[in-house]
Design a protein around this motif. Structure first.
Motif, PDB file in Angstrom:
ATOM      1  N   SER A  68       0.179   1.391   0.376  1.00  0.00           N
ATOM      2  CA  SER A  68       0.757   0.118   0.823  1.00  0.00           C
ATOM      3  C   SER A  68       1.598   0.309   2.086  1.00  0.00           C
ATOM      4  O   SER A  68       1.632  -0.573   2.958  1.00  0.00           O
ATOM      5  CB  SER A  68       1.605  -0.505  -0.298  1.00  0.00           C
ATOM      6  OG  SER A  68       2.856   0.147  -0.449  1.00  0.00           O
ATOM      7  N   GLU A  71      -0.881   0.593   4.908  1.00  0.00           N
ATOM      8  CA  GLU A  71      -1.382  -0.743   5.231  1.00  0.00           C
ATOM      9  C   GLU A  71      -0.355  -1.512   6.077  1.00  0.00           C
ATOM     10  O   GLU A  71      -0.733  -2.296   6.958  1.00  0.00           O
ATOM     11  CB  GLU A  71      -1.692  -1.504   3.938  1.00  0.00           C
ATOM     12  CG  GLU A  71      -2.124  -2.942   4.107  1.00  0.00           C
ATOM     13  CD  GLU A  71      -3.482  -3.098   4.797  1.00  0.00           C
ATOM     14  OE1 GLU A  71      -3.782  -4.226   5.236  1.00  0.00           O
ATOM     15  OE2 GLU A  71      -4.231  -2.096   4.906  1.00  0.00           O
ATOM     16  N   VAL A 254      -3.053  -3.365  -3.187  1.00  0.00           N
ATOM     17  CA  VAL A 254      -3.529  -3.008  -1.849  1.00  0.00           C
ATOM     18  C   VAL A 254      -4.863  -3.725  -1.651  1.00  0.00           C
ATOM     19  O   VAL A 254      -5.531  -4.088  -2.617  1.00  0.00           O
ATOM     20  CB  VAL A 254      -3.688  -1.481  -1.679  1.00  0.00           C
ATOM     21  CG1 VAL A 254      -2.331  -0.786  -1.783  1.00  0.00           C
ATOM     22  CG2 VAL A 254      -4.667  -0.904  -2.695  1.00  0.00           C
ATOM     23  N   TRP A 258      -9.021  -0.722   0.572  1.00  0.00           N
ATOM     24  CA  TRP A 258      -8.260   0.457   0.159  1.00  0.00           C
ATOM     25  C   TRP A 258      -8.581   0.863  -1.269  1.00  0.00           C
ATOM     26  O   TRP A 258      -8.540   2.054  -1.603  1.00  0.00           O
ATOM     27  CB  TRP A 258      -6.764   0.219   0.324  1.00  0.00           C
ATOM     28  CG  TRP A 258      -6.273   0.541   1.699  1.00  0.00           C
ATOM     29  CD1 TRP A 258      -5.822  -0.327   2.644  1.00  0.00           C
ATOM     30  CD2 TRP A 258      -6.189   1.843   2.285  1.00  0.00           C
ATOM     31  NE1 TRP A 258      -5.459   0.352   3.787  1.00  0.00           N
ATOM     32  CE2 TRP A 258      -5.667   1.674   3.592  1.00  0.00           C
ATOM     33  CE3 TRP A 258      -6.501   3.129   1.846  1.00  0.00           C
ATOM     34  CZ2 TRP A 258      -5.467   2.757   4.455  1.00  0.00           C
ATOM     35  CZ3 TRP A 258      -6.295   4.205   2.699  1.00  0.00           C
ATOM     36  CH2 TRP A 258      -5.783   4.019   3.985  1.00  0.00           C
TER      37      TRP A 258
END
Length: 334
Positions: A68, A71, A254, A258
């Motif tokens: 995360s 991201e 996520v 992912w």
């Protein structure tokens, strides 16, 4: 053939199983059943919503936190450990990356090395366990371990590597690791009963972990860090394990791109494969999280083809294994 529940009851009686079993098919819970005691001294029974330590089951949550942050742009898979840790842990190779740590391919020396035979009743930590209450405090046990092999060379399961990931996550985000897990994994997944609890102040509805030492059941409070970090030690329930699979695979923690990346095999290991934070079946799409430690055994498995999840958790060192083996055989998850 006897029903699965009848077989479970028989194995639980035969082995003295203490813990909880849950089976979900789609959105339907087909079975949820508790056995044995959460507290043996007061004979407090385990319930289906009892919280248990899940040991290395935590690693999946750690991986989700790190992904995360990737991201969000705070980290990259190619980020090196030392670019975040600075001069701490100087024996970690300068080339070790976040991706290698996630995949257990970093080659760093491990503070609890599972390549060596470990006694589940042993005292493996070199410092008093009550001094390990924050992730930064783990520096005292992470330091001083020589590199085992060059980064990326091969798979070697690493507990220390996942504490290093927790340190990297804390420093990159400026947020304590336990808060990162709560905000980035538990809250979006609806995991209301999952948290890093202190073993010396466990709240109600939480199981103590037990070891059979010379015929006496003793708690594991002197064996494990008083509070877990990236490699293990979070407490959870079988309901929250099911919620984690639904949220993870549904792209609520996520993005789904992912999810696919984390479940892409990186290594063959111990008759299974490994992605990023998740164990994978040797030949199917079945994924799992597994935890084993002093007074803890845990396995949660998801079969995407059959849409079946089964979870077994026990507050003894090996109690979950006969039960989860039966579920694997009967439900076809291996």
């Amino acid at each position: 053939m006897p029903s699965l529940e009848t077989e479970l009851d028989a194995i639980a009686a035969e082995t003295g199983f203490a813990g909880v079993v849950r089976i979900d098919r789609g959105e339907t819970t087909e079975l949820a059943k508790a056995y044995g005691f959460a507290h043996r001294g007061y004979e407090i029974a385990n319930e289906v919503d009892t919280r248990f330590a899940v040991a290395s089951g935590t690693k999946g949550l750690t991986a989700l936190v790190v992904v995360s942050l990737i991201e969000e742009g705070l980290l990259e898979l190619s980020t090196t450990a030392h670019s975040v840790l600075g001069h701490d842990l100087p024996l970690i190779d300068d080339g070790v990356t976040v991706e290698q740590l996630l995949a257990h391919r970093s080659g760093i020396g491990d503070y609890v090395d599972e390549d060596e035979e470990l006694d589940p009743n042993g005292y493996v930590l070199p410092i008093p366990v009550h001094t390990l209450a924050t992730t930064e405090q783990y520096l005292a046990v992470l330091d001083g371990h020589a590199t085992k092999f060059a980064p990326g060379e091969r798979f070697s399961y690493s507990n220390g590597g996942y504490v290093v990931l927790a340190l990297i996550a804390e420093r990159a985000s400026g947020t304590p690791f336990d808060e990162l897990v709560q905000r980035r994994v538990c809250e979006p997944a609806g995991m209301v009963d999952t948290a890093f609890l202190r073993s010396d102040e466990l709240p109600g509805r939480t199981a103590l972990g037990y070891l059979d030492i010379d015929g006496a059941w003793r708690t594991n409070v002197h064996h494990l860090p008083v509070r877990g970090s990236g490699d293990g030690g979070i407490y959870s329930t079988v309901a929250d394990a099911s919620a984690l699979w639904r949220a993870f695979l549904g792209g609520r923690i996520v993005p789904e791109s992912w999810v696919r990346e984390m479940l892409r095999p990186r290594s063959d290991a111990s008759g299974r494969r490994y992605g990023l934070g998740f164990w994978l079946h040797e030949s199917t799409d079945v994924a799992m999280l597994v935890g084993s430690d002093a007074g803890v055994s845990f396995r949660t498995v998801h079969d995407p083809e059959a849409d079946v999840t089964h979870t077994v958790v026990s507050n003894t060192s090996g109690g979950a294994w006969p039960v989860t083996r039966l579920l694997g055989e009967r439900l076809g998850t291996g």
